[in-house]
Structures are given as C-alpha cells and as structure tokens.
Design a protein around this motif. Structure first.
Motif, PDB file in Angstrom:
ATOM      1  N   ILE A  23      34.857  27.249  29.187  1.00  0.00           N
ATOM      2  CA  ILE A  23      33.489  27.162  28.666  1.00  0.00           C
ATOM      3  C   ILE A  23      33.200  28.370  27.781  1.00  0.00           C
ATOM      4  O   ILE A  23      32.989  29.482  28.285  1.00  0.00           O
ATOM      5  N   PRO A  24      33.191  28.217  26.468  1.00  0.00           N
ATOM      6  CA  PRO A  24      32.827  29.338  25.589  1.00  0.00           C
ATOM      7  C   PRO A  24      31.345  29.661  25.724  1.00  0.00           C
ATOM      8  O   PRO A  24      30.540  28.794  26.104  1.00  0.00           O
ATOM      9  N   PRO A  25      30.963  30.911  25.438  1.00  0.00           N
ATOM     10  CA  PRO A  25      29.546  31.297  25.574  1.00  0.00           C
ATOM     11  C   PRO A  25      28.587  30.390  24.814  1.00  0.00           C
ATOM     12  O   PRO A  25      27.462  30.150  25.269  1.00  0.00           O
ATOM     13  N   ALA A  26      29.019  29.876  23.666  1.00  0.00           N
ATOM     14  CA  ALA A  26      28.129  29.031  22.856  1.00  0.00           C
ATOM     15  C   ALA A  26      27.816  27.702  23.529  1.00  0.00           C
ATOM     16  O   ALA A  26      26.867  27.009  23.124  1.00  0.00           O
ATOM     17  N   HIS A  27      28.580  27.324  24.558  1.00  0.00           N
ATOM     18  CA  HIS A  27      28.401  26.024  25.192  1.00  0.00           C
ATOM     19  C   HIS A  27      27.700  26.087  26.545  1.00  0.00           C
ATOM     20  O   HIS A  27      27.590  25.070  27.223  1.00  0.00           O
ATOM     21  N   VAL A  28      27.238  27.269  26.956  1.00  0.00           N
ATOM     22  CA  VAL A  28      26.539  27.339  28.238  1.00  0.00           C
ATOM     23  C   VAL A  28      25.111  26.828  28.080  1.00  0.00           C
ATOM     24  O   VAL A  28      24.554  26.784  26.976  1.00  0.00           O
ATOM     25  N   ASP A  29      24.527  26.422  29.181  1.00  0.00           N
ATOM     26  CA  ASP A  29      23.162  25.887  29.204  1.00  0.00           C
ATOM     27  C   ASP A  29      22.308  26.806  30.071  1.00  0.00           C
ATOM     28  O   ASP A  29      22.502  26.881  31.287  1.00  0.00           O
ATOM     29  N   THR A  30      21.369  27.508  29.439  1.00  0.00           N
ATOM     30  CA  THR A  30      20.541  28.475  30.180  1.00  0.00           C
ATOM     31  C   THR A  30      19.207  27.886  30.611  1.00  0.00           C
ATOM     32  O   THR A  30      18.330  28.622  31.068  1.00  0.00           O
ATOM     33  N   LEU A 427      10.214  40.618  20.019  1.00  0.00           N
ATOM     34  CA  LEU A 427      10.731  40.050  21.263  1.00  0.00           C
ATOM     35  C   LEU A 427      11.930  39.142  21.001  1.00  0.00           C
ATOM     36  O   LEU A 427      12.884  39.143  21.774  1.00  0.00           O
ATOM     37  N   SER A 428      11.881  38.364  19.931  1.00  0.00           N
ATOM     38  CA  SER A 428      12.962  37.414  19.664  1.00  0.00           C
ATOM     39  C   SER A 428      14.310  38.118  19.530  1.00  0.00           C
ATOM     40  O   SER A 428      15.342  37.584  19.955  1.00  0.00           O
ATOM     41  N   ASP A 429      14.314  39.321  18.965  1.00  0.00           N
ATOM     42  CA  ASP A 429      15.570  40.074  18.829  1.00  0.00           C
ATOM     43  C   ASP A 429      16.076  40.541  20.193  1.00  0.00           C
ATOM     44  O   ASP A 429      17.273  40.504  20.468  1.00  0.00           O
ATOM     45  N   VAL A 430      15.152  40.993  21.044  1.00  0.00           N
ATOM     46  CA  VAL A 430      15.527  41.427  22.391  1.00  0.00           C
ATOM     47  C   VAL A 430      16.072  40.245  23.192  1.00  0.00           C
ATOM     48  O   VAL A 430      17.104  40.348  23.868  1.00  0.00           O
ATOM     49  N   LEU A 431      15.402  39.110  23.097  1.00  0.00           N
ATOM     50  CA  LEU A 431      15.854  37.925  23.831  1.00  0.00           C
ATOM     51  C   LEU A 431      17.238  37.478  23.360  1.00  0.00           C
ATOM     52  O   LEU A 431      18.056  37.019  24.166  1.00  0.00           O
ATOM     53  N   GLN A 432      17.498  37.611  22.073  1.00  0.00           N
ATOM     54  CA  GLN A 432      18.807  37.221  21.557  1.00  0.00           C
ATOM     55  C   GLN A 432      19.913  38.053  22.199  1.00  0.00           C
ATOM     56  O   GLN A 432      20.976  37.528  22.560  1.00  0.00           O
ATOM     57  N   GLN A 433      19.674  39.351  22.362  1.00  0.00           N
ATOM     58  CA  GLN A 433      20.654  40.223  23.003  1.00  0.00           C
ATOM     59  C   GLN A 433      20.824  39.863  24.474  1.00  0.00           C
ATOM     60  O   GLN A 433      21.961  39.768  24.979  1.00  0.00           O
ATOM     61  N   LEU A 434      19.722  39.649  25.170  1.00  0.00           N
ATOM     62  CA  LEU A 434      19.789  39.323  26.597  1.00  0.00           C
ATOM     63  C   LEU A 434      20.481  37.986  26.832  1.00  0.00           C
ATOM     64  O   LEU A 434      21.314  37.853  27.732  1.00  0.00           O
ATOM     65  N   LEU A 435      20.139  36.995  26.024  1.00  0.00           N
ATOM     66  CA  LEU A 435      20.757  35.680  26.173  1.00  0.00           C
ATOM     67  C   LEU A 435      22.237  35.709  25.827  1.00  0.00           C
ATOM     68  O   LEU A 435      23.049  35.027  26.457  1.00  0.00           O
ATOM     69  N   GLY A 436      22.585  36.518  24.825  1.00  0.00           N
ATOM     70  CA  GLY A 436      23.991  36.648  24.470  1.00  0.00           C
ATOM     71  C   GLY A 436      24.808  37.212  25.619  1.00  0.00           C
ATOM     72  O   GLY A 436      25.892  36.708  25.940  1.00  0.00           O
ATOM     73  N   GLY A 437      24.289  38.251  26.266  1.00  0.00           N
ATOM     74  CA  GLY A 437      24.977  38.832  27.415  1.00  0.00           C
ATOM     75  C   GLY A 437      25.080  37.869  28.573  1.00  0.00           C
ATOM     76  O   GLY A 437      26.128  37.760  29.228  1.00  0.00           O
ATOM     77  N   LEU A 438      23.984  37.131  28.839  1.00  0.00           N
ATOM     78  CA  LEU A 438      23.998  36.151  29.917  1.00  0.00           C
ATOM     79  C   LEU A 438      25.030  35.057  29.646  1.00  0.00           C
ATOM     80  O   LEU A 438      25.776  34.651  30.543  1.00  0.00           O
ATOM     81  N   VAL A 440      27.761  35.220  27.883  1.00  0.00           N
ATOM     82  CA  VAL A 440      29.117  35.745  28.074  1.00  0.00           C
ATOM     83  C   VAL A 440      29.439  35.824  29.562  1.00  0.00           C
ATOM     84  O   VAL A 440      30.535  35.461  30.008  1.00  0.00           O
ATOM     85  N   GLY A 441      28.474  36.296  30.359  1.00  0.00           N
ATOM     86  CA  GLY A 441      28.682  36.388  31.798  1.00  0.00           C
ATOM     87  C   GLY A 441      28.942  35.029  32.430  1.00  0.00           C
ATOM     88  O   GLY A 441      29.828  34.875  33.279  1.00  0.00           O
ATOM     89  N   MET A 442      28.185  34.012  32.010  1.00  0.00           N
ATOM     90  CA  MET A 442      28.378  32.665  32.540  1.00  0.00           C
ATOM     91  C   MET A 442      29.751  32.120  32.142  1.00  0.00           C
ATOM     92  O   MET A 442      30.421  31.450  32.924  1.00  0.00           O
ATOM     93  N   SER A 443      30.157  32.425  30.915  1.00  0.00           N
ATOM     94  CA  SER A 443      31.471  31.975  30.449  1.00  0.00           C
ATOM     95  C   SER A 443      32.590  32.593  31.275  1.00  0.00           C
ATOM     96  O   SER A 443      33.524  31.902  31.708  1.00  0.00           O
ATOM     97  N   TYR A 444      32.529  33.900  31.511  1.00  0.00           N
ATOM     98  CA  TYR A 444      33.539  34.578  32.325  1.00  0.00           C
ATOM     99  C   TYR A 444      33.604  34.003  33.739  1.00  0.00           C
ATOM    100  O   TYR A 444      34.678  33.917  34.345  1.00  0.00           O
ATOM    101  N   ALA A 445      32.436  33.608  34.254  1.00  0.00           N
ATOM    102  CA  ALA A 445      32.391  33.065  35.619  1.00  0.00           C
ATOM    103  C   ALA A 445      32.779  31.595  35.676  1.00  0.00           C
ATOM    104  O   ALA A 445      32.845  31.011  36.764  1.00  0.00           O
ATOM    105  N   GLY A 446      33.033  30.993  34.510  1.00  0.00           N
ATOM    106  CA  GLY A 446      33.405  29.583  34.474  1.00  0.00           C
ATOM    107  C   GLY A 446      32.261  28.662  34.809  1.00  0.00           C
ATOM    108  O   GLY A 446      32.471  27.573  35.351  1.00  0.00           O
TER     109      GLY A 446
END
Length: 487
Positions: A23-30, A427-438, A440-446
């Motif tokens: 699951i690449p980071p771009a394909h996770v569902d938050t 805020l939108s810039d901050v959220l972009q960073q937070l969502l990007g990190g999340l 990646v974390g979800m991708s690593y965890a499968g």
C-alpha cells in the motif's frame, strides 16, 4: 487494592512495527466515521481552546475534511453566532436563507450582507418572493436610509423550482449571469437558495466535511455550569452538529447528569464527552449516552496538571485502555493532548483512537484566534492552557468539577501555562504535512484504513537510547524538515 496498575506509556515510549505492505502512501484512506452523521475525510479536530478555534479555524479545517470545536469561553450569543458563521459559510442548497421585507431599510440589508459576507438577500412579503437586493443594486446607491423596495431588483427575477440540482442550478446561473438562484414552490413561496459561490466552493474544497444539507460540520464546547443547557439550546438553534462536553475531569457525577440532560433534549446531536483516562470512566460516560469519548488528562503541552496535582495516565496507555472499553460498545475514542509530530498521530490511531484533537499544532496557524506577536525578529502566536491564570473567567474562587482555579488562602493554583508558539502559516499547509506523515506511517504498517490500524498495527517499546536514535543525531542540522519542525 493493587496500588501500581502497570507501566504507563506515551508517544516517545513506543514505535509502530513496520510490516509487509503493498500500500503506497498515496493509496491510504484517512477518512473516519466519528459518530452518527459525522463523516470526516481526515481524522483531525481542532481543540476548543480560546487561542485555537473560533469560526475562521472551524471553517478552514472543515473545508479540509476535519472538524473544529468552537471554544466556550465567550458569551452564549457570541458562541452561537460563531457556529452560525460556519454553518452559513458553505451550502449545497440553502434551505433556510436569510430574507428581508420590502419595508426594511437598505442599511439593514447592507449590515446583514457585511456580517455574513454574502452578496445579496431575497426580499419576501407574505411568504412570497417579491425581489432581491444585491451588491449590484447598492453599487451606486448613496442613500442607505431608503426602504429596500425603492432599490431592489423586482423585474424578471430568475428563479427555479424546488428540487433543482446543483448541476442544473449552475447552468441557469451561468446562462443568466447571476450569482443567486432562489427556489420557489408553485405559489411563489421562497423555499431555498443556491449560490454560485457555494457551487464553486464544492469544486474548490472537494474534501469538505459536510452535513446532510451540504453545510460544513462544526462542533462547540460546553461545560457543566448552571447555564450550560441554555448554551446548548442556543447552539442547537444554530444547527450545531456536535456538542463537546469539555470538563477537565470527566469521570464525575455532574458530567453524567449533563450528558443525560443534553441527549434528553437533543437526541439527534452528537455528544463528545471527556476528558477521561481510564476504562472505567469510558464505560460510565458511554452508559450515560455519550456518542464519543475524549481521552487525555494532563497530556497537553500547556497543562501543568501532572506536576501540580500528580494526576494523569500517559497518553498511549490511556488510549489503549479506553479504546478497549469503548470498542465493546462500538463508540469511538478521540485522543486529546500530547501530539507533537505526525508520527504521534499515527501512534495514537494505531493505539485505538479514531481521531486526534490538537491544539498545539494548530495554535500557530493563521486561522487561529490567538494574538500575533513579534519577538526577536520572529513571528509567534499566543497559546495558553484553559487552566492557566492568564485565562480570565469570572468567579473562579473554588475548585469544582469543571476545573475552576482553586483559591487557597488567597493564592490561585494554576494548572496551565501561557506561551508563544511559532507562526506556521495557513492551516492547509500544516495539514498537508501532518497527513503526509500519517499516510507514510500507515503505509509502513501495511494498513490502508484507520480501522486497519486499530486491528493490525503493533508496537515495540523503546528505551531512552532508542528514543535518541529515533531523532536526528550526530549531525549539525542545516535544513529542518517541515514535519519535524511543527512545534
């Protein structure tokens, strides 16, 4: 009774174990189902603090897919007005549009348009639409003491029948080069309104968290003071979606009574109750009728409760224990406090939280109501805990369940601090960073979804040496990652 209940773990004490992943980071569902009728595209809530969330922040985060909780440290009418600003900032079809009569004055229309930043107001007489007054009508008008019927547009009104879709409305608005389309029934009675601005906003902000009427979702905080039900009734009248019952110690008799009272009068409104830190407290509030539980005692970056009172449970342990209790009833957990990095968000969700309420990470944003300061050539915003002595609420002469500052022999005991936080921009810039990190974390965890994180993610406990290893080390940093420099 056993005195030591076990080890308490917080964010820095654990890491999520990486797993096999396709699951690449771009394909996770938050996205997350927070409670009935509350669907969020991102699992973020802005905290109900007076330096974090008012209508501007609530609008901004809802447009990005989250939800803001407007703080309660203002008069009832003011808080209700802030909720109304959010609900009227974006619509699909406006089912309860503002309107005036032909005998109102032009200055009244101008005041209403300015307050809500709208470009026009329908004019109604005996329930029937008789005209519309817009900025175009006022552009060259100098006498605002006139009656509206003297300047309004009344000929060749462009209207549409009830049931007109947004796609159909856009074609009509474009064809006639107008910005507002009143919806009327067969008798000419005004039933709704569609605006080109709302159509454009739906395109510009595709992730917006909206209610069933196409309005932005918003929450509002209340306490358990004598007038709290008056506040709830005022907020409900303005169509608030969520009441956040925010009390510094939520496992208490008066909190249970407040939940029952709110749900008794407004069963359709989602109630988030807290704050708690134990499974027993979680079960108690769920049994009282809470739709979601907020977890966190003393974890906030501006709280000194653990130092002053020696009270609390480290946040990862609190989330895990409370989530296990809530899972039995199908009730979501919201973590509140302690999050510093996007990795902490991933850890909180992996521990069992469905969403993260944050103050520190949002307080420095342009949209927060905190005062902007310049200090040593850098831009900051004020951020304070609601238990600090700089928060000024009248009548805090004794300790009560709502967290009033106790006064002992004339000495105020504060359980929070005020400070500066680096200005972070939009805020939108901050959220972009937070969502990007999340992501990646979800991708690593499968894990593709947040429910997957709940069931699949595993932790490893780290030592102080492991914590040092987790952060940049043995290097002189010349360029920081935005995600690392969030606080």
């Amino acid at each position: 009774m056993e005195k030591i209940l076990g080890n308490g773990l917080t964010f820095d004490d654990v890491l999520i174990v990486p797993e096999f992943s396709d699951i690449p980071p771009a394909h996770v569902d938050t996205s997350v189902h927070l409670a009935k009728g509350i669907e969020l595209k991102i699992p973020f809530l802005s905290s109900g603090m007076d330096t974090v969330t008012e209508s501007q922040m609530a609008i901004a985060i809802a447009r990005c897919g989250g939800m803001g909780v407007i703080h309660r440290h203002m008069p009832i009418a003011t808080q209700a007005s802030e909720v109304d600003r959010v609900k009227r900032s974006e619509h699909g079809v406006i089912t309860d549009p503002f309107f005036l009569s032909p005998n109102h004055y032009v200055y009244e229309a101008d005041k209403l348009m300015g307050k809500y930043r709208i470009s026009g107001v329908p004019i109604v007489e005996y329930d029937q639409l008789v005209g519309i007054i817009t900025n175009r009508d006022l552009r060259f008008e100098t006498d605002y003491s006139k009656k509206i019927f003297e300047v309004m547009t009344r000929e060749n009104l462009i209207t549409a029948p009830v049931g007109t879709t947004l796609e159909e409305a856009k074609l009509i608005l474009t064809k006639h080069k107008v910005e507002k389309l009143p919806l009327v029934d067969e008798n000419g009675v005004l039933k709704g309104l569609i605006t080109i601005k709302d159509i454009n906003k739906s395109v510009k902000y595709p992730l917006s968290a909206k209610d069933s009427q196409g309005r932005l979702i918003v929450g509002a905080a209340v306490g358990i003071k004598d007038d709290y039900m008056e506040r709830v009734h005022a907020l409900a009248k303005r169509k608030v979606d969520v009441i956040a019952l925010e009390v510094f110690h939520g496992h208490a008799k008066d909190v249970i009574s407040a939940i029952r009272a709110i749900k008794g009068d407004f069963p359709e409104i989602v109630v988030i109750a807290g704050n708690v830190a134990t499974p027993e407290a979680t079960r108690t509030l769920i049994e009282a009728g809470a739709d979601a539980i907020k977890v966190g005692i003393g974890a906030s970056s501006v709280s000194t409760k653990r130092m002053i009172a020696g009270i609390g449970v480290p946040q990862i342990s609190a989330i895990m224990n409370c989530a296990e209790a809530a899972r039995e009833k199908g009730v979501p957990i919201i973590t509140d406090g302690g999050i510093r990095f996007s990795g902490d968000i991933a850890k909180a969700l992996a521990a069992g939280a469905s969403a993260c309420m944050m103050g520190n990470l949002f307080a420095g944003c342009e949209e927060s109501p905190g005062t902007t300061e310049l200090f040593q050539g850098r831009k900051y915003k004020v951020y304070r805990g609601m238990e600090s002595t700089t928060y000024d609420e009248p009548d805090f002469t004794s300790l009560d369940i709502e967290g009033e500052h106790p006064r002992t022999s004339g000495v105020i005991i504060s359980r929070g601090v005020e400070g500066r936080i680096t200005y972070k921009g939009n805020l939108s810039d901050v959220l972009q960073q937070l969502l990007g990190g999340l992501a990646v974390g979800m991708s690593y965890a499968g894990c593709r979804t947040i429910p997957d994180l709940h069931t699949k993610a595993r932790f490893v406990q780290v030592t102080p040496a492991g914590l040092r290893e987790s952060h940049p080390h043995d290097i002189q940093i010349t360029r920081e990652s935005p995600n690392y420099n969030m606080v």
